[in-house]
Design an enzyme around this catalytic site. Structure first.
Site, PDB file in Angstrom:
ATOM      1  N   LYS A 119       0.710  -5.179  14.001  1.00  0.00           N
ATOM      2  CA  LYS A 119       1.106  -4.544  15.068  1.00  0.00           C
ATOM      3  C   LYS A 119       1.159  -5.596  16.196  1.00  0.00           C
ATOM      4  O   LYS A 119       2.276  -5.655  16.959  1.00  0.00           O
ATOM      5  CB  LYS A 119       0.206  -3.302  15.509  1.00  0.00           C
ATOM      6  CG  LYS A 119       0.469  -2.255  14.448  1.00  0.00           C
ATOM      7  CD  LYS A 119      -0.303  -1.145  14.776  1.00  0.00           C
ATOM      8  CE  LYS A 119      -1.865  -1.339  14.800  1.00  0.00           C
ATOM      9  NZ  LYS A 119      -2.591  -1.651  13.647  1.00  0.00           N
TER      10      LYS A 119
ATOM     11  N   HIS B 258       6.355  16.332  -3.957  1.00  0.00           N
ATOM     12  CA  HIS B 258       6.748  16.735  -2.534  1.00  0.00           C
ATOM     13  C   HIS B 258       8.271  16.656  -2.142  1.00  0.00           C
ATOM     14  O   HIS B 258       8.718  17.172  -1.653  1.00  0.00           O
ATOM     15  CB  HIS B 258       6.011  15.701  -1.440  1.00  0.00           C
ATOM     16  CG  HIS B 258       4.594  16.044  -1.061  1.00  0.00           C
ATOM     17  ND1 HIS B 258       4.289  17.398  -0.843  1.00  0.00           N
ATOM     18  CD2 HIS B 258       3.614  15.349  -1.235  1.00  0.00           C
ATOM     19  CE1 HIS B 258       3.093  17.159  -0.497  1.00  0.00           C
ATOM     20  NE2 HIS B 258       2.470  16.163  -0.768  1.00  0.00           N
TER      21      HIS B 258
ATOM     22  N   HIS C 243       2.439  12.928  -7.409  1.00  0.00           N
ATOM     23  CA  HIS C 243       2.122  13.971  -6.381  1.00  0.00           C
ATOM     24  C   HIS C 243       3.218  13.812  -5.246  1.00  0.00           C
ATOM     25  O   HIS C 243       3.818  14.492  -4.857  1.00  0.00           O
ATOM     26  CB  HIS C 243       0.800  13.548  -5.835  1.00  0.00           C
ATOM     27  CG  HIS C 243       0.446  14.441  -4.477  1.00  0.00           C
ATOM     28  ND1 HIS C 243      -0.649  15.411  -4.356  1.00  0.00           N
ATOM     29  CD2 HIS C 243       0.758  13.981  -3.162  1.00  0.00           C
ATOM     30  CE1 HIS C 243      -0.659  15.657  -3.309  1.00  0.00           C
ATOM     31  NE2 HIS C 243       0.070  15.032  -2.573  1.00  0.00           N
ATOM     32  N   GLU C 244       3.676  12.487  -4.919  1.00  0.00           N
ATOM     33  CA  GLU C 244       4.564  12.335  -3.896  1.00  0.00           C
ATOM     34  C   GLU C 244       5.866  12.650  -4.360  1.00  0.00           C
ATOM     35  O   GLU C 244       6.709  13.195  -3.717  1.00  0.00           O
ATOM     36  CB  GLU C 244       4.374  10.846  -3.588  1.00  0.00           C
ATOM     37  CG  GLU C 244       3.190  10.324  -2.721  1.00  0.00           C
ATOM     38  CD  GLU C 244       2.745  11.024  -1.698  1.00  0.00           C
ATOM     39  OE1 GLU C 244       3.670  11.878  -0.966  1.00  0.00           O
ATOM     40  OE2 GLU C 244       1.736  11.218  -1.305  1.00  0.00           O
TER      41      GLU C 244
ATOM     42  N   ASP D 215      -2.775  18.183   2.303  1.00  0.00           N
ATOM     43  CA  ASP D 215      -1.634  19.035   2.376  1.00  0.00           C
ATOM     44  C   ASP D 215      -2.302  20.432   2.258  1.00  0.00           C
ATOM     45  O   ASP D 215      -1.705  21.349   3.145  1.00  0.00           O
ATOM     46  CB  ASP D 215      -1.188  18.953   0.824  1.00  0.00           C
ATOM     47  CG  ASP D 215      -0.509  17.544   0.926  1.00  0.00           C
ATOM     48  OD1 ASP D 215      -0.214  16.803   1.890  1.00  0.00           O
ATOM     49  OD2 ASP D 215      -0.036  17.204  -0.474  1.00  0.00           O
TER      50      ASP D 215
HETATM   51  P1  ADP Z   1      -2.687  -5.283  13.964  1.00  0.00           P
HETATM   52  O1  ADP Z   1      -2.192  -5.594  15.568  1.00  0.00           O
HETATM   53  O2  ADP Z   1      -1.923  -4.312  13.331  1.00  0.00           O
HETATM   54  O3  ADP Z   1      -4.356  -5.064  13.723  1.00  0.00           O
HETATM   55  P2  ADP Z   1      -2.468  -7.983  13.775  1.00  0.00           P
HETATM   56  O4  ADP Z   1      -0.999  -8.191  14.351  1.00  0.00           O
HETATM   57  O5  ADP Z   1      -3.152  -8.455  14.589  1.00  0.00           O
HETATM   58  O6  ADP Z   1      -2.583  -6.789  13.396  1.00  0.00           O
HETATM   59  O7  ADP Z   1      -2.302  -9.010  12.291  1.00  0.00           O
HETATM   60  C1  ADP Z   1      -3.409  -9.839  11.712  1.00  0.00           C
HETATM   61  C2  ADP Z   1      -2.709 -11.069  11.246  1.00  0.00           C
HETATM   62  O8  ADP Z   1      -2.377 -10.592   9.855  1.00  0.00           O
HETATM   63  C3  ADP Z   1      -1.584 -11.500  11.940  1.00  0.00           C
HETATM   64  O9  ADP Z   1      -1.966 -12.333  13.009  1.00  0.00           O
HETATM   65  C4  ADP Z   1      -0.789 -12.492  10.894  1.00  0.00           C
HETATM   66  O10 ADP Z   1      -1.223 -13.642  10.787  1.00  0.00           O
HETATM   67  C5  ADP Z   1      -1.101 -11.392   9.678  1.00  0.00           C
HETATM   68  N1  ADP Z   1      -0.059 -10.624   9.304  1.00  0.00           N
HETATM   69  C6  ADP Z   1      -0.117  -8.977   9.634  1.00  0.00           C
HETATM   70  N2  ADP Z   1       0.938  -8.582   8.950  1.00  0.00           N
HETATM   71  C7  ADP Z   1       1.926  -9.544   8.855  1.00  0.00           C
HETATM   72  C8  ADP Z   1       3.274  -9.676   8.388  1.00  0.00           C
HETATM   73  N3  ADP Z   1       4.106  -8.524   8.395  1.00  0.00           N
HETATM   74  N4  ADP Z   1       3.792 -10.827   8.425  1.00  0.00           N
HETATM   75  C9  ADP Z   1       3.122 -12.109   8.624  1.00  0.00           C
HETATM   76  N5  ADP Z   1       1.681 -12.037   9.067  1.00  0.00           N
HETATM   77  C10 ADP Z   1       1.032 -10.738   9.041  1.00  0.00           C
HETATM   78 ZN    ZN Z   2       0.713  15.507  -0.489  1.00  0.00          ZN
END
Ligand code: ADP
Ligand code: ZN
Length: 604
Positions: free
Chosen positions: A218, A437, A433-434, A509
């Protein structure tokens, strides 16, 4: 490189500032003490000052001619018989002193009469006296506040001085998440050319809520948006707002936005927004503090001018906890769910994070991706790090397949406690299960279309079925509610029909279904037996008198019938379309995630 040096310089400067701000207040405190002691000594040495015990003695001895007092002041002026100069004294209680003087005067002995003059309060004099009296306290309070601000909170420097990121991350660094990236492209475009949108009178985006487990990327994707648009990224974590002293949370939110307005266009990223954005309560204490912080956030988000191009991105793993006010239009009105990566996503993440590592030629990232269902991006990154450590310890030339496999094992052992390893049996169960649904919903007129079905674990659920969101509706019909129950119980029904066994996987569910069924009877008055009634015995226990004693039994029976009927109908549907159920489940076992088109293909 240059920017890094600058960073270092800044840090040095910060350090000096901190030391200065620590030493100066301490010096001031010492100075105040010294001055205070000197003044005190002076007063005691002052010959004009009469000690209280001495004063009583002198009154009793009849040495005093005149006493002059000011209302509200404990300092009295004295004139001794036969002396020119006036003296002063401090009395502990003016009232007691006045009584004492009057007592003396009423004595028969007229020789001892003391002239008592009581002057009205001199506002300026008493005020300045009060201020002087309070001065040390005031100074101390100011110092304490200064010290706390400079030191304690200064440690969280990035809060006051939100981190403006310098290392540029772009979408290239984010593996998988293609749809999410596409959705975010609009925001990137807006940040690049805000004027164009505002000129056109377009409603500009404001807040985006990213939901997903920790480590799913994220923060990464939020940074990448900033990188793509080439705008500053200002970040703060919700928990940092909460740890603070009363009232500071709100002011920190204000400062954060002030900072953002200065560097706009920019992105504000608030991690763990649930820490401040939980449902507001009306109670007191810590909650009130939270409410203030949350209210401030709402105020700030509502207060953007249209020419301020600030996008607020917030992340949470618990969207259901958030105060609904946050999700209203003009605030976080977009929610993007970041799921755990699928097979292809995992392979891509492994690829990205192995770029700066020395991998042996024959390393098969695809097969490793196959072994790591349920892992987050952060965990996959961690696996490659572990593998590099293992390879170094074993003095390998490069990271071998076996090193990565060892790393997977090492990391999974740690994860197994959390039930994260998905066994083949679990996978099959989840798949049915999925599929249940999804297939049931497909045959129900009122149910939404399927967007995605997955058996990748998410949260406590083994998999999920995602529906397309339709336009907002105000009313939900009884048929729609009944069919909703059928699709909710479709998961459990599929387990029963296909595997002749049922699992705990349906617990959520069933909880939801139960709530809906109860609401149908007690809130929406949809039960023919009970009739059009709104019943809430908890809120209004007297309803029992009105409605009869076995009302609860009746409600219970009605809810049970509704649920059983729905469960029956789900099983009937699945028996009738058993081939589709099997096909969807098989496809899920093969691909882990199937999208809308792949799902529809099965029904063609
Ligand atoms: P969140 O904010 O969801 O907790 P982060 O963005 O801090 O997660 O993710 C931590 C690390 O994991 C990132 O810095 C990256 O190195 C790695 N990572 C997570 N998801 C991805 C992705 N989709 N592609 C590349 N690296 C990822
Ligand atoms: Zn379910």
């Amino acid at each position: 490189m240059a920017s890094k040096d600058k960073k270092k310089d800044n840090q040095k400067e910060e350090k000096w500032k901190k030391i200065l701000f620590t030493i100066i207040p301490i010096l001031i405190v010492i100075a105040v003490f010294v001055v205070g002691i000197l003044i005190n000594n002076n007063q005691q040495n002052d010959e004009k000052n009469v000690a209280y015990t001495q004063l009583i003695q002198d009154i009793n001895d009849g040495k005093i001619e005149k006493v002059e007092m000011t209302v509200g002041s404990t300092s009295v002026k004295l004139k001794y018989k036969g002396e020119e100069e006036e003296k002063t004294a401090i009395v502990p209680s003016t009232q007691a002193f006045v009584e004492l003087v009057q007592e003396k005067t009423q004595d028969d002995n007229t020789e001892n009469d003391i002239e008592l003059i009581q002057k009205p309060r001199n506002v300026f004099a008493s005020m300045s006296e009060a201020i002087i009296g309070l001065l040390p306290t005031i100074i101390l309070i100011i110092l304490v506040i200064l010290i706390i601000q400079m030191q304690g909170l200064g440690d969280k420097g990035k809060v006051y001085d939100p981190d403006i990121s310098q290392d540029k991350i772009t979408f290239k660094d984010v593996a998988g998440l293609d749809e999410e990236k596409a959705e975010m492209m609009e925001i990137v475009e807006f940040l690049k050319r805000p004027e164009q949108y505002t000129k056109m009178g377009a409603k500009t985006p404001r807040g985006v809520l990213l939901c997903g487990k920790p480590g799913t990327g994220k923060t990464l994707i939020a940074k990448a948006i900033a990188g793509e648009a080439n705008v500053p990224f200002i970040s703060m974590s919700g928990s940092e707002f909460v740890e603070m002293f009363a009232g500071l949370g709100a002011s920190r939110v204000r400062k954060l936005f002030e900072k953002a307005k200065k560097v706009s266009p920019c992105i504000i990223f608030i991690d763990e927004i649930d820490a401040i954005g939980s449902r507001r309560t009306s109670s007191s204490g810590a909650d009130t503090e939270n409410n203030q912080t949350l209210n401030q956030l709402l105020v700030e988000m509502d207060g953007f001018d249209s020419d301020q191009s600030i996008i607020v991105i917030a992340a949470t793993n618990r969207p259901e906890m958030l105060d609904e006010a946050l999700l209203r239009p003009g605030r976080f009105d977009r929610t993007i769910t970041i799921a755990l990566p699928d097979l292809r996503g995992r392979e891509e993440i492994l690829k990205i994070h192995s770029k700066n590592k020395k991998l042996a030629e024959n390393v098969d990232l695809k097969s490793i991706a196959g072994d790591t269902a349920g892992f987050t991006g952060a965990e996959l990154e961690n696996i490659l790090n572990e593998a590099a450590i293992i390879a170094t310890n074993k003095k390998h030339e490069a990271i071998k397949n076996s090193d990565i496999e060892d790393a997977v094992k090492k990391v999974t052992v740690g994860l197994e406690k959390h039930n994260r390893i998905v066994s083949e049996k679990d996978k099959k169960l989840t798949a049915y299960h999925e599929a249940g649904h999804a297939v049931v919903s497909r045959y129900l007129e009122t149910q939404k279309d399927i967007k995605e079905v997955s058996i990748i674990p998410r949260g406590i659920a083994g998999g999920y079925t995602m529906y397309k969101t339709n336009e907002d509706k105000f009313y939900v019909s009884k048929t729609e509610m009944e069919e909703k129950l059928i699709s909710l119980l479709g998961g459990r029904a599929a387990e029963k029909v296909a595997l002749d066994d049922i699992s705990t996987g349906a617990s959520n569910d069933i909880e939801v279904a139960m709530k809906i069924a109860r609401d149908m009877v007690t809130v929406y008055g949809m039960s023919d037996k009970i009739g059009p009634m709104s019943i809430d015995l908890e809120k209004d226990p007297y309803q029992i008198q009105l409605l009869g004693n076995n009302l609860e039994d009746e409600i219970g029976k009605e809810v049970k019938t509704i649920l059983e009927t729905a469960y029956e109908r789900a099983q009937m549907l699945l028996r009738a379309h058993r081939d589709k159920l099997d096909a969807v489940a098989l496809k899920l076992l093969e691909k882990e995630v199937i999208n809308e088109e792949e799902f529809e293909q099965i029904f063609e």
